[in-house]
Design an enzyme around this catalytic site. Sequence first.
Site, PDB file in Angstrom:
ATOM      1  N   LYS A 351       0.862  -1.195   0.000  1.00 45.61           N
ATOM      2  CA  LYS A 351       0.000   0.000   0.000  1.00 45.61           C
ATOM      3  C   LYS A 351       0.896   1.241   0.000  1.00 45.61           C
ATOM      4  O   LYS A 351       1.806   1.363   0.811  1.00 45.61           O
ATOM      5  CB  LYS A 351      -0.911  -0.008   1.220  1.00 45.61           C
ATOM      6  CG  LYS A 351      -1.782   1.235   1.365  1.00 45.61           C
ATOM      7  CD  LYS A 351      -2.612   1.178   2.644  1.00 45.61           C
ATOM      8  CE  LYS A 351      -3.311   2.493   2.922  1.00 45.61           C
ATOM      9  NZ  LYS A 351      -4.064   2.485   4.192  1.00 45.61           N
ATOM     10  N   ASP A 356      -2.698  10.300   3.831  1.00 47.90           N
ATOM     11  CA  ASP A 356      -4.117   9.950   3.870  1.00 47.90           C
ATOM     12  C   ASP A 356      -4.865  10.910   4.781  1.00 47.90           C
ATOM     13  O   ASP A 356      -4.772  10.836   6.001  1.00 47.90           O
ATOM     14  CB  ASP A 356      -4.292   8.517   4.369  1.00 47.90           C
ATOM     15  CG  ASP A 356      -5.757   8.128   4.502  1.00 47.90           C
ATOM     16  OD1 ASP A 356      -6.607   8.776   3.847  1.00 47.90           O
ATOM     17  OD2 ASP A 356      -6.046   7.181   5.254  1.00 47.90           O
ATOM     18  N   LYS A 363     -10.322  12.454   8.603  1.00 48.36           N
ATOM     19  CA  LYS A 363      -9.898  11.971   9.916  1.00 48.36           C
ATOM     20  C   LYS A 363     -10.000  13.114  10.919  1.00 48.36           C
ATOM     21  O   LYS A 363      -9.339  14.139  10.765  1.00 48.36           O
ATOM     22  CB  LYS A 363      -8.459  11.457   9.860  1.00 48.36           C
ATOM     23  CG  LYS A 363      -8.264  10.254   8.954  1.00 48.36           C
ATOM     24  CD  LYS A 363      -6.808   9.833   8.912  1.00 48.36           C
ATOM     25  CE  LYS A 363      -6.598   8.678   7.945  1.00 48.36           C
ATOM     26  NZ  LYS A 363      -7.206   7.415   8.395  1.00 48.36           N
ATOM     27  N   ASP A 376       1.226   5.928   6.074  1.00 42.14           N
ATOM     28  CA  ASP A 376       0.249   5.087   5.393  1.00 42.14           C
ATOM     29  C   ASP A 376       0.829   4.459   4.128  1.00 42.14           C
ATOM     30  O   ASP A 376       0.126   3.747   3.418  1.00 42.14           O
ATOM     31  CB  ASP A 376      -1.015   5.884   5.063  1.00 42.14           C
ATOM     32  CG  ASP A 376      -2.269   5.030   5.174  1.00 42.14           C
ATOM     33  OD1 ASP A 376      -2.207   3.975   5.827  1.00 42.14           O
ATOM     34  OD2 ASP A 376      -3.306   5.418   4.602  1.00 42.14           O
ATOM     35  N   ASP A 436     -12.426   7.018   3.699  1.00 44.52           N
ATOM     36  CA  ASP A 436     -11.247   6.747   4.516  1.00 44.52           C
ATOM     37  C   ASP A 436     -10.888   5.266   4.533  1.00 44.52           C
ATOM     38  O   ASP A 436      -9.945   4.861   5.192  1.00 44.52           O
ATOM     39  CB  ASP A 436     -11.459   7.255   5.944  1.00 44.52           C
ATOM     40  CG  ASP A 436     -10.154   7.338   6.732  1.00 44.52           C
ATOM     41  OD1 ASP A 436      -9.094   7.451   6.090  1.00 44.52           O
ATOM     42  OD2 ASP A 436     -10.198   7.279   7.976  1.00 44.52           O
ATOM     43  N   GLU A 438      -9.656   3.793   1.929  1.00 43.77           N
ATOM     44  CA  GLU A 438      -9.124   4.003   0.582  1.00 43.77           C
ATOM     45  C   GLU A 438      -7.997   3.044   0.213  1.00 43.77           C
ATOM     46  O   GLU A 438      -7.771   2.749  -0.952  1.00 43.77           O
ATOM     47  CB  GLU A 438      -8.625   5.450   0.439  1.00 43.77           C
ATOM     48  CG  GLU A 438      -7.220   5.726   0.934  1.00 43.77           C
ATOM     49  CD  GLU A 438      -6.983   5.406   2.408  1.00 43.77           C
ATOM     50  OE1 GLU A 438      -5.876   4.986   2.758  1.00 43.77           O
ATOM     51  OE2 GLU A 438      -7.929   5.587   3.211  1.00 43.77           O
ATOM     52  N   ARG A 440      -7.611  -0.125   0.556  1.00 44.17           N
ATOM     53  CA  ARG A 440      -8.070  -1.346  -0.108  1.00 44.17           C
ATOM     54  C   ARG A 440      -8.484  -1.080  -1.560  1.00 44.17           C
ATOM     55  O   ARG A 440      -8.417  -1.974  -2.396  1.00 44.17           O
ATOM     56  CB  ARG A 440      -9.218  -1.971   0.685  1.00 44.17           C
ATOM     57  CG  ARG A 440     -10.478  -1.131   0.752  1.00 44.17           C
ATOM     58  CD  ARG A 440     -11.403  -1.566   1.875  1.00 44.17           C
ATOM     59  NE  ARG A 440     -10.843  -1.251   3.185  1.00 44.17           N
ATOM     60  CZ  ARG A 440     -11.442  -1.559   4.339  1.00 44.17           C
ATOM     61  NH1 ARG A 440     -12.619  -2.157   4.339  1.00 44.17           N
ATOM     62  NH2 ARG A 440     -10.874  -1.250   5.483  1.00 44.17           N
TER      63      ARG A 440
END
Length: 583
Positions: A351, A356, A363, A376, A436, A438, A440
């Site tokens: 990933k 993010d 968030k 992230d 959020d 995202e 995946r």
Amino acid sequence: MAVTLVTSFASSSSRFHFRSFSSSPSSLSSCFVRFQLPSRLRLASAVTPLYCSSKAMAHTIAQATLGLTHANSVDHPKILFSGKEIDVTEWKGDILAVGVTEKDMAKDVNSKFENPILKKLDAHLGGLLADVSSEEDFSGKPGQSTVLRLPGLGSKRVGLIGLGKSASSPSAFQSLGEAVAAAAKASQASSVAVVLASSDSVSNESKLSSASAIASGTVLGLFEDSRYKSESKKPSLKSVDIIGFGTGPELEEKLKYAEHVSYGVIFGKELVNSPANVLTPAVLAEEASNLASMYSDVMTANILNEEQCKELKMGSYLAVAAASANPPHFIHLIYKPSSGPVKTKLALVGKGLTFDSGGYNIKTGPGCLIELMKFDMGGSAAVLGAAKAIAQIKPPGVEVHFIVAACENMISGTGMRPGDVITASNGKTIEVNNTDAEGRLTLADALVYACNQGVDKVVDLATLTGACIIALGTSMAGIYTPSDELAKEVIAASERSGEKLWRMPMEESYWEMMKSGVADMVNTGGRAGGSITAALFLKQFVNENVEWMHIDMAGPVWNEKKKAATGFGVATLVEWVQNNSSS
């Protein structure tokens, strides 16, 4: 009065981005205006590599970053590791570090050591070692250490380092190496020797791996990421002699292997530590390209831009990237041995969210960790760190594909919204019920792409869910796979690397939570079993004939106490690839 600021120039998609801010903080407004340039005016990339890997990621950004920040040039010191068989009282150097268990610290009725090595050292020091250990209440517990500057030996200092009740695992020996590094830094030592008070406690079969773990711990313990600090200190350690673990070419090869893996871990740490205003998707792609250039005998790079990803119908990945002024870059490195047949093809997918924000489901609130969302991309750092190590180790008989869908998850008028339906490259449709979730979505297209490379096995790594942190804490990662055989392989690799994994269930009945009324699936199933449903989502994008594992490393990617990246995943991936090779 509104002030218009040019916030960035994105050459790969040939767009200028302008953001308009109201002068009143209470009425802040934001918009993006995009201008397509004629092809004859398109410019080459304005961003040069963040890191020069040959100098351990030292670097210049040609175009000024937000905040005018760039990483300082840092050369990581090379340490000479050697296996020695020598009487410890005859060794000459700065620090003789002795690893001791609680049992080793036992004393007789005269308060003298019973352990032969400690007894011998103490005799040369006139009993001072026993006296100091008693006065400082040193009992050999894990984390305890004491370093004494005493006359009477060839070494300037003697250090006692606690190993606990016993020392048998790779993590215990790596901790010993880290303690040795700490002692060397504190005393500015240039030469160190490491020995166990009870060297016979290590079996002949495990001596090589134990020595390797000590070397790895020393390299990693010595590392401090000072690239973004105005001042830094250079460690002075130049050589480490490992006494009592054997000698010869086999040990030397194992110590060299440990160095390669350790510098791969450091590369991963530096990627995660780098702030998002410096490490953009473009710069992450440049780092991958640099690896391919440096190890061109075994590695090639293919970096896909936004238009190329559209041609491959990567709608899921591109939807996440759509809001950012920094365009996406899809990274594909390929390792192929320079000679011999390839028997196994593997893919490592990481990933790669360089930042993010959460998107429209932004968030907010305590514990959201938005200030740490530079990490992230920890999965991609593990994959690229492993790529660096594997390119140096050069395992035969195995081809490895390193894949990262790099982008940012931001907020703008061009971004995906809750309720949007997006289409992945395998044709499956996804209703976005949470922007959020995202990671995946980017992994979906990356996994499809990986399977299309004709690989036998795929392992993906991602800082995917807070649910996994709640379940397992911050010291271990959760693994998900339908394959018992692949689980055994990766768990065995983690046991050798000293990284902790825990197999979690793939509870198929939970898929009910992922069903959508308008699309094939939603992208998140809610709080209950959140890490499990995330894994079930990823499974929809993996070919049935490919063995697959998902590693959720959201917990161990970051060390909050040290406020730094851990480099988690690199060592286990390298071990796994090595075990799948024909070496």
